[in-house]
Scaffold this motif. Structure first.
Motif, PDB file in Angstrom:
ATOM      1  N   ALA A 145      24.412  43.050  28.410  1.00  0.00           N
ATOM      2  CA  ALA A 145      24.728  41.958  29.370  1.00  0.00           C
ATOM      3  C   ALA A 145      24.178  40.572  28.538  1.00  0.00           C
ATOM      4  O   ALA A 145      24.928  39.516  28.697  1.00  0.00           O
ATOM      5  CB  ALA A 145      24.038  42.005  30.718  1.00  0.00           C
ATOM      6  N   GLN A 158      30.755  43.722  33.650  1.00  0.00           N
ATOM      7  CA  GLN A 158      30.164  44.932  33.158  1.00  0.00           C
ATOM      8  C   GLN A 158      31.101  45.827  33.841  1.00  0.00           C
ATOM      9  O   GLN A 158      31.644  45.831  34.867  1.00  0.00           O
ATOM     10  CB  GLN A 158      28.786  45.094  33.752  1.00  0.00           C
ATOM     11  N   ASP A 193      31.949  50.222  32.087  1.00  0.00           N
ATOM     12  CA  ASP A 193      32.038  51.422  31.259  1.00  0.00           C
ATOM     13  C   ASP A 193      33.733  51.689  31.117  1.00  0.00           C
ATOM     14  O   ASP A 193      34.051  52.426  32.181  1.00  0.00           O
ATOM     15  CB  ASP A 193      31.311  52.451  31.297  1.00  0.00           C
ATOM     16  N   ASN A 206      34.593  41.580  28.761  1.00  0.00           N
ATOM     17  CA  ASN A 206      33.923  42.896  29.201  1.00  0.00           C
ATOM     18  C   ASN A 206      32.796  43.499  28.559  1.00  0.00           C
ATOM     19  O   ASN A 206      32.902  43.366  27.078  1.00  0.00           O
ATOM     20  CB  ASN A 206      35.143  43.943  29.528  1.00  0.00           C
ATOM     21  N   TYR A 207      31.770  43.923  29.002  1.00  0.00           N
ATOM     22  CA  TYR A 207      30.717  44.633  28.173  1.00  0.00           C
ATOM     23  C   TYR A 207      30.200  45.964  29.024  1.00  0.00           C
ATOM     24  O   TYR A 207      30.499  46.212  30.076  1.00  0.00           O
ATOM     25  CB  TYR A 207      29.450  43.718  28.044  1.00  0.00           C
ATOM     26  N   HIS A 266      26.836  47.509  28.372  1.00  0.00           N
ATOM     27  CA  HIS A 266      25.572  47.582  28.177  1.00  0.00           C
ATOM     28  C   HIS A 266      24.690  46.148  27.951  1.00  0.00           C
ATOM     29  O   HIS A 266      23.655  46.104  28.564  1.00  0.00           O
ATOM     30  CB  HIS A 266      24.878  48.586  27.535  1.00  0.00           C
TER      31      HIS A 266
END
Length: 261
Positions: free
Chosen positions: A42, A63, A65, A37-38, A40
């Motif tokens: 990528a 992706q 938040d 998971n991230y 911002h």
């Protein structure tokens, strides 16, 4: 889409860099299918996934938040669809802010700090428990779910040091994670889920630069009994042990990886 994995499935939040990336890479080497998971960055997450796949591992980049509940729900649904039933979660995503005393901290800073570092961790743990719990997972999500699992929360040595004159808000947020780890571990033990935390000390990652102190590890290394900062990989080894069957009798533990500091 048919899930691609017949390996144990691990989600690492904030997995594109630092401790998260080291954990994802090591986990893939040990046979996990890893969801990275991230929020911002990528390119970093996608490069990590490409590297894992090039080494013969299984990984996807997703992706989200984690401070946004709708995005957390989307994240876990994507893991369900693309990899299959979750068996492990590393709650790693977190932020710091530039050094400040408490009297200088505004509401926006505090809300960001606790939304990501605490609320996001709770939301991800909630979704993991709903899927892993032996008393509810299969009922909630179908065959393959409800087999138990493990959660590792990434706390910090700051939770017991307090970080005065720098990051009292960060330390307080990580203190909340310590308490959450202890309570949740006891709450879900009968659901076949183990919950532990690692508390890294001064670790060589770019989180220090994001908080305005790129040389923090070097500047404070003399205060560490081992006289050096740690590496992200050293923390990742502790995390993978806590996830593994070797730690089958370990839950509600707060494991310091701090060089004795």
């Amino acid at each position: 889409m048919t899930p691609i994995s017949d390996h144990p499935v691990l989600l690492v939040t904030g997995g594109g860099r630092g401790i998260g990336a080291a954990t994802a890479r090591l986990a893939a080497q040990r046979g996990y299918a890893v969801a990275v998971n991230y929020a911002h960055n990528a390119s970093a997450a996608e490069q990590l996934v490409a590297d894992i796949r090039a080494d013969g591992g299984q990984a996807i980049a997703l992706q989200a938040d984690i401070a946004d509940e709708a995005q957390v729900l989307r994240l876990f649904a994507a893991v369900d669809i693309q990899l299959g039933p979750l068996q492990a979660l590393v709650n790693n995503a977190g932020v710091v802010a530039p050094p400040a005393r408490v009297e200088a901290m505004d509401l926006a800073r505090l809300q960001r700090m606790f939304n990501i570092n605490v609320i996001g961790c709770f939301l991800c743990a909630r979704e993991a428990v709903r899927r892993m719990g032996t008393r509810q997972g299969e009922r909630n999500f179908g065959a393959g779910y409800g087999r138990g699992g493990a959660i590792v929360n990434v706390s910090s040595a700051a939770s017991r040091l307090g970080s005065p004159d720098q990051y009292v808000d960060y330390a307080a947020a990580k203190g909340a994670i310590d308490s959450m780890t202890l309570g949740l571990a006891k709450e879900v033990a009968l659901d076949g889920i183990r919950v532990n935390a690692v508390r890294p000390g001064l670790i060589e990652t770019d989180i220090h630069a994001s908080g305005g102190l790129p040389d923090r590890v070097r500047d404070l290394s003399s205060s560490v009994p081992l006289q050096r900062g740690g590496s992200a990989l050293e923390v990742a080894h502790a995390i993978l042990w806590l996830l593994s069957a070797e730690a089958s009798y370990t839950t509600a533990a707060l494991l310091d990886v701090s060089g004795g500091r």
